[in-house]
Design a protein around this motif. Sequence first.
Motif, PDB file in Angstrom:
ATOM      1  N   ASP A 247       0.913  -1.247  -0.086  1.00 45.38           N
ATOM      2  CA  ASP A 247      -0.199  -0.099   0.009  1.00 45.38           C
ATOM      3  C   ASP A 247       0.888   1.158   0.068  1.00 45.38           C
ATOM      4  O   ASP A 247       1.968   1.289   0.702  1.00 45.38           O
ATOM      5  N   ALA A 248       0.378   2.094  -0.657  1.00 46.22           N
ATOM      6  CA  ALA A 248       1.235   3.400  -0.807  1.00 46.22           C
ATOM      7  C   ALA A 248       0.546   4.515  -1.438  1.00 46.22           C
ATOM      8  O   ALA A 248      -0.662   4.097  -1.880  1.00 46.22           O
ATOM      9  N   ASP A 249       0.665   5.833  -1.013  1.00 47.51           N
ATOM     10  CA  ASP A 249       0.023   6.994  -1.454  1.00 47.51           C
ATOM     11  C   ASP A 249       0.752   7.813  -2.563  1.00 47.51           C
ATOM     12  O   ASP A 249       2.179   7.872  -2.313  1.00 47.51           O
ATOM     13  N   GLU A 268       5.779   6.749  10.551  1.00 44.69           N
ATOM     14  CA  GLU A 268       4.712   5.894   9.891  1.00 44.69           C
ATOM     15  C   GLU A 268       5.005   5.713   8.586  1.00 44.69           C
ATOM     16  O   GLU A 268       4.475   4.588   7.875  1.00 44.69           O
ATOM     17  N   SER A 269       5.897   6.094   7.900  1.00 44.89           N
ATOM     18  CA  SER A 269       6.088   5.954   6.431  1.00 44.89           C
ATOM     19  C   SER A 269       7.292   6.468   5.925  1.00 44.89           C
ATOM     20  O   SER A 269       8.168   7.170   6.603  1.00 44.89           O
ATOM     21  N   GLU A 280       4.524   7.456  -1.205  1.00 48.01           N
ATOM     22  CA  GLU A 280       4.718   7.371   0.474  1.00 48.01           C
ATOM     23  C   GLU A 280       4.168   5.852   0.890  1.00 48.01           C
ATOM     24  O   GLU A 280       2.930   5.552   0.821  1.00 48.01           O
ATOM     25  N   VAL A 281       5.177   5.215   1.182  1.00 46.82           N
ATOM     26  CA  VAL A 281       5.074   3.986   1.576  1.00 46.82           C
ATOM     27  C   VAL A 281       4.433   3.659   2.867  1.00 46.82           C
ATOM     28  O   VAL A 281       4.715   3.956   3.877  1.00 46.82           O
ATOM     29  N   LYS A 282       3.121   2.719   2.765  1.00 43.04           N
ATOM     30  CA  LYS A 282       2.396   2.823   3.852  1.00 43.04           C
ATOM     31  C   LYS A 282       2.336   1.176   4.468  1.00 43.04           C
ATOM     32  O   LYS A 282       2.146   1.099   5.630  1.00 43.04           O
ATOM     33  N   GLU A 283       2.483   0.144   3.719  1.00 42.01           N
ATOM     34  CA  GLU A 283       2.433  -1.261   4.026  1.00 42.01           C
ATOM     35  C   GLU A 283       3.320  -1.937   3.005  1.00 42.01           C
ATOM     36  O   GLU A 283       3.554  -1.633   1.948  1.00 42.01           O
ATOM     37  N   ASN A 293       2.529  -2.771   8.659  1.00 39.07           N
ATOM     38  CA  ASN A 293       2.174  -1.401   8.308  1.00 39.07           C
ATOM     39  C   ASN A 293       3.679  -0.841   8.220  1.00 39.07           C
ATOM     40  O   ASN A 293       4.868  -1.353   8.856  1.00 39.07           O
ATOM     41  N   CYS A 294       4.088   0.308   7.711  1.00 42.39           N
ATOM     42  CA  CYS A 294       5.197   0.730   7.681  1.00 42.39           C
ATOM     43  C   CYS A 294       5.720   1.441   8.858  1.00 42.39           C
ATOM     44  O   CYS A 294       7.071   1.297   9.242  1.00 42.39           O
TER      45      CYS A 294
END
Length: 311
Positions: A247-249, A268-269, A280-283, A293-294
């Motif tokens: 997961d990433a944004d 957190e990322s 932005e890496v989240k997981e 999670n990151c």
Amino acid sequence: MKVVFMGTPDFAVETLKAIAGAGHDIAAVVTQPDKPRGRSGALMFSAVKEEAVNLGIECILQPEKARDEAFIQQIRDINPDVIVVVAYGKILPKSLLDIPKYGCINVHASLLPKYRGAAPIQWSVINGDEYSGVTTMFMGEGLDTGDILLQKSIKLDKKETGGSLFDKLSVIGAELLVETLVELKNGTVKRIPQDESQATQVTVFDKSFGKIDFNKSATDIERLIRGLNPWPSAFTSLNGKTLKLWDADVTECNENVPAGSIVSVGKESFVVKCGEDALEVKELQLEGKKRMNCGDFLRGYNPEVGTVLGN
């Protein structure tokens, strides 16, 4: 109606259950042969065979080839009203297609003629489609070229993954197939020829397709990550170890550094430069570790700014 059901993976299970629930006579279930899995090599049932056993269906056929004359004769002897096909996995010969009174009906996980072929669900996410859906169609000798019967579309969520869309479309496909059988029996279904000028063909992909090219835009990579979640997954490497991104944004980034560079690390990322903008890496999941999670990852591993992923 007397139904012969042909399918193999878990996507087909909901349709099999729906046919049984609607009170149709499932005279036989046809699925791929049992295959060895894991280190033990033990033979494992397909998802469809497991469900057929659960439903108490006695006639389960597993031909090596759909063209085997002995198998085709078995279907002739059953004399079904209709053959329903959902992700069976093999091309069916004309001699089989011609057997049932109402023909062979396929449940396809796209809005045909878009995405004929394999993996339409993942491609819909990867390509950033606003809508996806399911089509029921008459089967011909071509690949997903038969007349459209019914279609239903849904809007993709902003964070839709291949897995979440798979689950939604399997349920929609089951409902649409039951509706199609009713219209077939009542003679009210309309056949709509596909517009060949709008046809697109897609192919299945292997694990190598998930290797991330950070020279692409962050938007394209973010869609790839979602489309390949949960399989085969999008991946890169960090200090020589495979790193899966789950997961990433997308975020803006004007840093003049090579694509794939980590440009910032928070609690957190962390942020990775792409050909356009950044992720932005989240997981994620580092080789040998569980998916997490990151934030949890960063509490045990501190990647440095300037590290280039994929090197």
